[in-house]
Design a protein around this motif. Structure first.
Motif, PDB file in Angstrom:
ATOM      1  N   TYR A 140       6.832  -1.635  -4.174  1.00 62.45           N
ATOM      2  CA  TYR A 140       6.570  -1.910  -5.581  1.00 62.45           C
ATOM      3  C   TYR A 140       7.189  -3.246  -5.984  1.00 62.45           C
ATOM      4  O   TYR A 140       8.357  -3.505  -5.727  1.00 62.45           O
ATOM      5  CB  TYR A 140       7.111  -0.780  -6.455  1.00 62.45           C
ATOM      6  CG  TYR A 140       6.379   0.522  -6.237  1.00 62.45           C
ATOM      7  CD1 TYR A 140       5.103   0.713  -6.755  1.00 62.45           C
ATOM      8  CD2 TYR A 140       6.956   1.555  -5.494  1.00 62.45           C
ATOM      9  CE1 TYR A 140       4.414   1.899  -6.535  1.00 62.45           C
ATOM     10  CE2 TYR A 140       6.272   2.744  -5.277  1.00 62.45           C
ATOM     11  CZ  TYR A 140       5.000   2.904  -5.799  1.00 62.45           C
ATOM     12  OH  TYR A 140       4.318   4.082  -5.575  1.00 62.45           O
ATOM     13  N   LYS A 159       1.194   0.919  -1.397  1.00 60.02           N
ATOM     14  CA  LYS A 159       1.755   1.442  -2.640  1.00 60.02           C
ATOM     15  C   LYS A 159       1.089   0.809  -3.866  1.00 60.02           C
ATOM     16  O   LYS A 159       0.945   1.452  -4.903  1.00 60.02           O
ATOM     17  CB  LYS A 159       3.267   1.169  -2.696  1.00 60.02           C
ATOM     18  CG  LYS A 159       4.059   1.884  -1.614  1.00 60.02           C
ATOM     19  CD  LYS A 159       4.038   3.384  -1.829  1.00 60.02           C
ATOM     20  CE  LYS A 159       4.871   4.121  -0.792  1.00 60.02           C
ATOM     21  NZ  LYS A 159       4.251   4.080   0.565  1.00 60.02           N
ATOM     22  N   GLN A 160       0.724  -0.460  -3.745  1.00 57.24           N
ATOM     23  CA  GLN A 160       0.123  -1.172  -4.867  1.00 57.24           C
ATOM     24  C   GLN A 160      -1.101  -1.953  -4.392  1.00 57.24           C
ATOM     25  O   GLN A 160      -1.164  -2.400  -3.238  1.00 57.24           O
ATOM     26  CB  GLN A 160       1.119  -2.139  -5.515  1.00 57.24           C
ATOM     27  CG  GLN A 160       2.269  -1.455  -6.252  1.00 57.24           C
ATOM     28  CD  GLN A 160       3.129  -2.447  -7.010  1.00 57.24           C
ATOM     29  OE1 GLN A 160       3.554  -3.467  -6.473  1.00 57.24           O
ATOM     30  NE2 GLN A 160       3.390  -2.158  -8.275  1.00 57.24           N
ATOM     31  N   SER A 193      -0.707   0.583  -9.523  1.00 53.63           N
ATOM     32  CA  SER A 193       0.224   1.450  -8.801  1.00 53.63           C
ATOM     33  C   SER A 193      -0.276   2.891  -8.909  1.00 53.63           C
ATOM     34  O   SER A 193       0.262   3.694  -9.684  1.00 53.63           O
ATOM     35  CB  SER A 193       1.637   1.343  -9.390  1.00 53.63           C
ATOM     36  OG  SER A 193       2.105   0.011  -9.377  1.00 53.63           O
ATOM     37  N   ARG A 198       2.414   7.342  -4.409  1.00 52.47           N
ATOM     38  CA  ARG A 198       3.880   7.372  -4.439  1.00 52.47           C
ATOM     39  C   ARG A 198       4.397   8.340  -3.382  1.00 52.47           C
ATOM     40  O   ARG A 198       3.759   9.324  -3.040  1.00 52.47           O
ATOM     41  CB  ARG A 198       4.390   7.805  -5.811  1.00 52.47           C
ATOM     42  CG  ARG A 198       4.046   6.840  -6.928  1.00 52.47           C
ATOM     43  CD  ARG A 198       4.472   7.389  -8.272  1.00 52.47           C
ATOM     44  NE  ARG A 198       4.082   6.503  -9.364  1.00 52.47           N
ATOM     45  CZ  ARG A 198       4.197   6.799 -10.656  1.00 52.47           C
ATOM     46  NH1 ARG A 198       4.721   7.994 -11.006  1.00 52.47           N
ATOM     47  NH2 ARG A 198       3.815   5.938 -11.581  1.00 52.47           N
TER      48      ARG A 198
END
Length: 200
Positions: A140, A159-160, A193, A198
């Motif tokens: 992140y 993650k992003q 995101s 996550r």
């Protein structure tokens, strides 16, 4: 020879040239303003769908879909999601791909077709898209994107996702100061995101 009359004609000539130049500049400004607003509207229409799809990567009503990705490249992303939030928890395969197919009717050589696909049902988007770039990050707020295409072993580490979209007019606007013309551009960049990416 009446120099007063000659001077009057000269002044009138300069005024006429000034008026014509001002009118040309106003016409150019008006055309540029119209084209800019049109491209902003096109960009908004596309980004609304992107904003709907990307946060739902890996989504289902009860369980997270794992794996979430099929493919992650700089010009194409393919993932699984219960994109319509159906009660039967059916999972769709969604893809966004920026192709090298020229947009029909456009005089802009950089204008290509963007394709959104759900379970094989394609929608071609040809709103003057000249750039559709996707970056992936394994942390992140990271500054360094992952190498693309992301290998199958690294897909789970995403993650992003950051998407950059540029749309341009299909024609160039020319002016006295820029006789070659330029394409009016609207650019949008956003980093997502998705909650289902996550760590649990």
């Amino acid at each position: 020879m009446n120099f007063g009359i000659i001077l009057s004609y000269v002044i009138a000539g300069f005024l006429l040239v000034a008026i014509l130049a001002t009118n040309a500049n106003l016409n150019y400004s008006s055309s540029e303003l119209t084209a800019t607003q049109m491209k902003k509207n096109h960009s908004k229409a596309i980004t609304e769908v992107i904003n709907h799809d990307i946060p739902k990567i890996g989504f289902n009503r009860v369980n997270i879909i794992d794996p979430a990705f099929v493919k992650a490249d700089s010009n194409e992303i393919v993932f699984y999601s219960n994109i319509d939030n159906s009660a039967d928890e059916s999972v769709e395969t969604i893809s966004w791909k920026y192709t090298d197919t020229p947009a029909p009717g456009s005089k802009n050589p950089h204008d290509h077709i963007l394709v959104r696909e759900i379970n094989g049902d394609e929608t071609e988007i040809d709103f003057g898209i000249t750039r559709f770039k996707i970056d992936y990050f394994n942390e992140y707020g990271g500054d360094t994107p992952m190498a693309t295409p992301v290998s199958s072993g690294n897909l789970q580490n995403i993650k992003q996702i950051e998407i950059e979209l540029s749309v341009q007019t299909g024609f160039s606007l020319k002016s006295r100061s820029n006789p070659d013309g330029r394409y009016v551009t609207s650019t949008w960049i956003k980093r997502f995101s998705p909650v289902n990416l996550r760590d649990n």
